[in-house]
Design a protein around this motif. Structure first.
Motif, PDB file in Angstrom:
ATOM      1  N   PRO A  14     -64.135 -31.575 109.372  1.00  0.00           N
ATOM      2  CA  PRO A  14     -65.429 -32.140 110.007  1.00  0.00           C
ATOM      3  C   PRO A  14     -65.423 -32.221 111.433  1.00  0.00           C
ATOM      4  O   PRO A  14     -64.220 -32.763 112.108  1.00  0.00           O
ATOM      5  CB  PRO A  14     -65.563 -33.502 109.341  1.00  0.00           C
ATOM      6  CG  PRO A  14     -64.936 -33.417 108.286  1.00  0.00           C
ATOM      7  CD  PRO A  14     -63.795 -32.687 108.459  1.00  0.00           C
ATOM      8  N   GLY A  15     -66.245 -31.809 112.419  1.00  0.00           N
ATOM      9  CA  GLY A  15     -66.318 -31.758 113.571  1.00  0.00           C
ATOM     10  C   GLY A  15     -65.951 -30.235 114.117  1.00  0.00           C
ATOM     11  O   GLY A  15     -66.083 -30.331 115.271  1.00  0.00           O
ATOM     12  N   GLY A  16     -65.240 -29.586 113.439  1.00  0.00           N
ATOM     13  CA  GLY A  16     -64.874 -28.311 113.690  1.00  0.00           C
ATOM     14  C   GLY A  16     -65.774 -27.226 114.084  1.00  0.00           C
ATOM     15  O   GLY A  16     -66.917 -27.503 113.683  1.00  0.00           O
ATOM     16  N   ASN A  84     -69.675 -28.559 115.377  1.00  0.00           N
ATOM     17  CA  ASN A  84     -69.704 -29.675 114.795  1.00  0.00           C
ATOM     18  C   ASN A  84     -70.082 -29.843 113.302  1.00  0.00           C
ATOM     19  O   ASN A  84     -70.894 -30.222 112.504  1.00  0.00           O
ATOM     20  CB  ASN A  84     -70.964 -30.578 115.487  1.00  0.00           C
ATOM     21  CG  ASN A  84     -71.002 -31.955 114.869  1.00  0.00           C
ATOM     22  OD1 ASN A  84     -70.172 -32.722 114.567  1.00  0.00           O
ATOM     23  ND2 ASN A  84     -72.285 -32.586 115.128  1.00  0.00           N
ATOM     24  N   LEU A  85     -69.267 -29.072 112.771  1.00  0.00           N
ATOM     25  CA  LEU A  85     -69.522 -28.713 111.082  1.00  0.00           C
ATOM     26  C   LEU A  85     -69.459 -30.312 110.294  1.00  0.00           C
ATOM     27  O   LEU A  85     -68.514 -30.761 110.693  1.00  0.00           O
ATOM     28  CB  LEU A  85     -68.388 -27.822 110.401  1.00  0.00           C
ATOM     29  CG  LEU A  85     -68.727 -26.345 111.063  1.00  0.00           C
ATOM     30  CD1 LEU A  85     -67.696 -25.415 110.895  1.00  0.00           C
ATOM     31  CD2 LEU A  85     -69.854 -25.729 109.885  1.00  0.00           C
ATOM     32  N   THR A 111     -69.021 -15.396 102.263  1.00  0.00           N
ATOM     33  CA  THR A 111     -67.625 -15.672 102.815  1.00  0.00           C
ATOM     34  C   THR A 111     -67.597 -17.430 102.695  1.00  0.00           C
ATOM     35  O   THR A 111     -68.601 -18.049 102.790  1.00  0.00           O
ATOM     36  CB  THR A 111     -67.326 -15.326 104.365  1.00  0.00           C
ATOM     37  OG1 THR A 111     -66.093 -15.756 104.741  1.00  0.00           O
ATOM     38  CG2 THR A 111     -68.375 -16.108 105.363  1.00  0.00           C
ATOM     39  N   GLN A 112     -66.442 -17.932 102.168  1.00  0.00           N
ATOM     40  CA  GLN A 112     -66.438 -19.150 101.930  1.00  0.00           C
ATOM     41  C   GLN A 112     -66.033 -20.294 103.269  1.00  0.00           C
ATOM     42  O   GLN A 112     -65.173 -19.824 103.782  1.00  0.00           O
ATOM     43  CB  GLN A 112     -65.401 -19.705 100.666  1.00  0.00           C
ATOM     44  CG  GLN A 112     -65.396 -20.992 100.330  1.00  0.00           C
ATOM     45  CD  GLN A 112     -66.469 -21.621  99.654  1.00  0.00           C
ATOM     46  OE1 GLN A 112     -66.657 -21.239  98.590  1.00  0.00           O
ATOM     47  NE2 GLN A 112     -66.819 -22.797 100.035  1.00  0.00           N
ATOM     48  N   VAL A 113     -67.155 -21.247 103.253  1.00  0.00           N
ATOM     49  CA  VAL A 113     -66.803 -22.178 104.382  1.00  0.00           C
ATOM     50  C   VAL A 113     -66.474 -23.502 103.662  1.00  0.00           C
ATOM     51  O   VAL A 113     -67.531 -23.855 102.820  1.00  0.00           O
ATOM     52  CB  VAL A 113     -67.930 -22.300 105.254  1.00  0.00           C
ATOM     53  CG1 VAL A 113     -67.818 -23.299 106.243  1.00  0.00           C
ATOM     54  CG2 VAL A 113     -68.219 -20.888 106.163  1.00  0.00           C
ATOM     55  N   THR A 114     -65.516 -24.052 103.968  1.00  0.00           N
ATOM     56  CA  THR A 114     -65.199 -25.512 103.472  1.00  0.00           C
ATOM     57  C   THR A 114     -64.797 -26.333 104.555  1.00  0.00           C
ATOM     58  O   THR A 114     -64.115 -26.183 105.212  1.00  0.00           O
ATOM     59  CB  THR A 114     -63.849 -25.459 102.417  1.00  0.00           C
ATOM     60  OG1 THR A 114     -64.307 -24.594 101.440  1.00  0.00           O
ATOM     61  CG2 THR A 114     -63.838 -26.721 101.764  1.00  0.00           C
ATOM     62  N   VAL A 115     -65.726 -27.781 104.500  1.00  0.00           N
ATOM     63  CA  VAL A 115     -65.501 -28.450 105.565  1.00  0.00           C
ATOM     64  C   VAL A 115     -65.129 -29.641 104.804  1.00  0.00           C
ATOM     65  O   VAL A 115     -65.728 -30.509 104.216  1.00  0.00           O
ATOM     66  CB  VAL A 115     -66.855 -28.768 106.207  1.00  0.00           C
ATOM     67  CG1 VAL A 115     -66.562 -29.850 107.366  1.00  0.00           C
ATOM     68  CG2 VAL A 115     -67.485 -27.529 106.927  1.00  0.00           C
ATOM     69  N   SER A 116     -63.643 -30.135 105.213  1.00  0.00           N
ATOM     70  CA  SER A 116     -63.152 -31.007 104.496  1.00  0.00           C
ATOM     71  C   SER A 116     -61.994 -31.682 105.350  1.00  0.00           C
ATOM     72  O   SER A 116     -61.176 -31.131 106.051  1.00  0.00           O
ATOM     73  CB  SER A 116     -62.860 -30.771 103.176  1.00  0.00           C
ATOM     74  OG  SER A 116     -61.906 -31.779 102.551  1.00  0.00           O
ATOM     75  N   SER A 117     -61.866 -32.931 105.205  1.00  0.00           N
ATOM     76  CA  SER A 117     -60.508 -33.592 105.751  1.00  0.00           C
ATOM     77  C   SER A 117     -59.493 -33.566 105.018  1.00  0.00           C
ATOM     78  O   SER A 117     -58.323 -33.945 105.437  1.00  0.00           O
ATOM     79  CB  SER A 117     -60.866 -35.100 106.460  1.00  0.00           C
ATOM     80  OG  SER A 117     -61.311 -35.677 105.624  1.00  0.00           O
TER      81      SER A 117
END
Length: 117
Positions: A14-16, A84-85, A111-117
């Protein structure tokens, strides 16, 4: 026939930031309206951002100020800069191409986007 190939998806915190690319194998891409859509699990596909052949852009409310769509017709490529994902941006992102006034449009494979810490 238009072929679209997305790239740039990844796992990001997150935030990337990420930049997606859509390479199009088509003559005169500049004549096409282009868009980025996304589909999260269990949800309908939704428009994220669009750019017309005249470079007019529009964005979903949820991404305004964070995402930027652009195109380089000399490279037959459309981009989606995502900053700011957030976890809710997690989805498969698809590129779309359509000639103005045409009934048929074209899709990439996503295309897969995964936003996770």
């Amino acid at each position: 026939q238009v072929q679209l190939m997305e790239s740039g998806g990844a796992l990001v915190q997150p935030g990337g930031s990420l930049r997606l690319s859509c390479a199009a194998s088509v003559f005169l891409l500049r004549m096409y309206d282009m868009g980025w859509y996304r589909q999260a699990p269990g949800k309908q596909r939704e428009l994220v951002a669009g750019i017309t052949s005249s470079h007019i852009t529009n964005y979903a409310y949820s991404v305004k100020g964070r995402f930027t769509i652009s195109r380089d017709n000399t490279k037959n490529t459309v981009y989606l800069q995502m900053n700011n994902l957030k976890p809710e941006d997690t989805a498969v992102y698809y590129c779309n191409a359509k000639l103005a006034g045409a009934k048929t449009d074209f899709w990439g494979q996503g295309t897969q986007v995964t936003v996770s810490s």
